[in-house]
Design a protein around this motif. Structure first.
Motif, PDB file in Angstrom:
ATOM      1  N   PRO A  39       0.830  -1.220   0.000  1.00  0.00           N
ATOM      2  CA  PRO A  39       0.000   0.000   0.000  1.00  0.00           C
ATOM      3  C   PRO A  39       0.859   1.262   0.000  1.00  0.00           C
ATOM      4  N   GLY A  40       0.501   2.201  -0.873  1.00  0.00           N
ATOM      5  CA  GLY A  40       1.189   3.489  -0.903  1.00  0.00           C
ATOM      6  C   GLY A  40       2.550   3.466  -1.567  1.00  0.00           C
ATOM      7  N   GLN A  41       2.919   2.328  -2.151  1.00  0.00           N
ATOM      8  CA  GLN A  41       4.228   2.248  -2.813  1.00  0.00           C
ATOM      9  C   GLN A  41       4.075   1.811  -4.255  1.00  0.00           C
ATOM     10  N   GLY A  42       5.046   2.178  -5.054  1.00  0.00           N
ATOM     11  CA  GLY A  42       5.081   1.672  -6.422  1.00  0.00           C
ATOM     12  C   GLY A  42       5.498   0.216  -6.440  1.00  0.00           C
ATOM     13  N   LEU A  43       5.274  -0.454  -7.548  1.00  0.00           N
ATOM     14  CA  LEU A  43       5.703  -1.847  -7.685  1.00  0.00           C
ATOM     15  C   LEU A  43       7.218  -1.940  -7.555  1.00  0.00           C
ATOM     16  N   ARG A  44       7.659  -2.964  -6.860  1.00  0.00           N
ATOM     17  CA  ARG A  44       9.103  -3.177  -6.706  1.00  0.00           C
ATOM     18  C   ARG A  44       9.485  -4.541  -7.277  1.00  0.00           C
ATOM     19  N   LEU A  45      10.605  -4.580  -7.973  1.00  0.00           N
ATOM     20  CA  LEU A  45      11.041  -5.774  -8.683  1.00  0.00           C
ATOM     21  C   LEU A  45      11.736  -6.742  -7.735  1.00  0.00           C
ATOM     22  N   ILE A  46      11.273  -7.994  -7.737  1.00  0.00           N
ATOM     23  CA  ILE A  46      11.867  -9.019  -6.885  1.00  0.00           C
ATOM     24  C   ILE A  46      12.911  -9.806  -7.670  1.00  0.00           C
ATOM     25  N   GLY A  58      16.256  -8.706  -8.485  1.00  0.00           N
ATOM     26  CA  GLY A  58      15.780  -7.344  -8.621  1.00  0.00           C
ATOM     27  C   GLY A  58      16.179  -6.529  -7.403  1.00  0.00           C
ATOM     28  N   ASP A  59      15.373  -5.521  -7.100  1.00  0.00           N
ATOM     29  CA  ASP A  59      15.725  -4.605  -6.019  1.00  0.00           C
ATOM     30  C   ASP A  59      15.494  -5.173  -4.629  1.00  0.00           C
ATOM     31  N   ILE A  60      14.579  -6.148  -4.514  1.00  0.00           N
ATOM     32  CA  ILE A  60      14.210  -6.648  -3.181  1.00  0.00           C
ATOM     33  C   ILE A  60      14.185  -8.180  -3.165  1.00  0.00           C
ATOM     34  N   ALA A  61      15.255  -8.810  -3.629  1.00  0.00           N
ATOM     35  CA  ALA A  61      15.287 -10.262  -3.795  1.00  0.00           C
ATOM     36  C   ALA A  61      15.465 -11.039  -2.484  1.00  0.00           C
ATOM     37  N   GLU A  62      15.909 -10.405  -1.439  1.00  0.00           N
ATOM     38  CA  GLU A  62      16.207 -11.129  -0.203  1.00  0.00           C
ATOM     39  C   GLU A  62      14.966 -11.818   0.352  1.00  0.00           C
TER      40      GLU A  62
ATOM     41  N   LEU B  96      12.558  -1.061 -15.035  1.00  0.00           N
ATOM     42  CA  LEU B  96      11.367  -0.224 -14.879  1.00  0.00           C
ATOM     43  C   LEU B  96      11.321   0.393 -13.493  1.00  0.00           C
ATOM     44  N   ILE B  97      10.974   1.676 -13.445  1.00  0.00           N
ATOM     45  CA  ILE B  97      10.731   2.365 -12.168  1.00  0.00           C
ATOM     46  C   ILE B  97       9.293   2.835 -12.189  1.00  0.00           C
ATOM     47  N   PHE B  98       8.539   2.443 -11.139  1.00  0.00           N
ATOM     48  CA  PHE B  98       7.114   2.697 -11.109  1.00  0.00           C
ATOM     49  C   PHE B  98       6.776   3.875 -10.217  1.00  0.00           C
ATOM     50  N   GLY B  99       5.789   4.672 -10.642  1.00  0.00           N
ATOM     51  CA  GLY B  99       5.196   5.655  -9.754  1.00  0.00           C
ATOM     52  C   GLY B  99       4.262   4.960  -8.775  1.00  0.00           C
ATOM     53  N   LYS B 100       3.791   5.741  -7.804  1.00  0.00           N
ATOM     54  CA  LYS B 100       2.925   5.165  -6.780  1.00  0.00           C
ATOM     55  C   LYS B 100       1.474   5.045  -7.226  1.00  0.00           C
ATOM     56  N   GLY B 101       1.162   5.637  -8.358  1.00  0.00           N
ATOM     57  CA  GLY B 101      -0.192   5.504  -8.876  1.00  0.00           C
ATOM     58  C   GLY B 101      -1.093   6.675  -8.533  1.00  0.00           C
TER      59      GLY B 101
END
Lengths: 112, 108
Positions: A39-46, A58-62, B96-101
């Protein structure tokens, strides 16, 4: 119709258990991705994979692991090492750089 | 500062109104994506653009590379347009870098 299928839609697990999220695509795409949405965050790449039998962190693979034994399948395992596993997980695929992304409908994982 | 900023965060409109959602970014990009996320969570790709303007039905997306800014417009908005609209920028490596929407609610 071609598309990406994620299953299940909702998943509940107890803390300390590993859980595997399924992602299958019949679009013949080379590249596949796993994202986490909070919630409140953009998608993050695993993790992502650009070709069979190869994948990169990706950025949060741990706390996560993946495999890419077949072109159409890219399962994600959420291990007990992941400190905050409760989230919405989205799988995506495309033909590579600068091509439209196709997303699955997501899996909402709740760990208690 | 986030690398991709969307505004507004939330938007409520009356049916029929013209809607604009903005996306500003601070990195060099090879393409910009506009995505639509429905209440159930599924995401649909609306546009991918690297210059100029694209139109699909009532949706129009524009991008100004020099100003590092993109807009998504919806003409004659309808309650079924209610969704979260996400801007994502793609770097030269394909990352890709995503905005929060932007959460859009269109009232009948």
């Amino acid at each position: 119709d071609g598309g990406i299928t994620q299953s299940p839609k909702y998943l509940f697990r107890k803390e300390g258990q590993n859980v595997t999220l399924s992602c299958e695509q019949n679009l013949n795409h080379d590249a596949m991705y796993w994202y986490r949405q909070d919630p409140g965050q953009g998608l993050r790449l695993i993790y992502y994979s650009q070709i069979v039998n190869d994948f990169q962190k990706g950025d949060i693979a741990e706390g996560y692991s993946v495999s890419r034994e077949k072109k159409e399948s890219f399962p994600l395992t959420v291990t007990s090492a992941q400190k905050n596993p409760t989230a919405f997980y989205l799988c995506a695929s495309n033909q590579g750089n600068n091509s439209p992304l196709h997303f699955g409908n997501g899996t909402r994982l709740t760990v208690t | 500062k986030n690398e991709v900023e969307q505004s507004p965060q939330n938007l409520t409109a009356q049916e029929g109104e013209f809607i604009t959602i903005n996306c500003s970014y601070s990195v060099g990009i090879s393409a910009l994506h506009w995505l639509q996320q429905h209440p159930g969570g599924g995401i649909v790709s609306l546009f991918m653009l690297s210059s100029g303007k694209k139109k699909h039905g009532r949706l129009i997306a524009t991008i100004n590379i020099q100003e590092k800014h993109s807009s998504l417009h919806i003409t004659a908005s309808h309650p079924r347009d209610s969704a979260v609209y996400i801007c994502a920028v793609e770097g030269s490596q394909g990352n890709l870098i995503f905005g929060k929407g932007t959460k859009l609610s269109v009232k009948p």
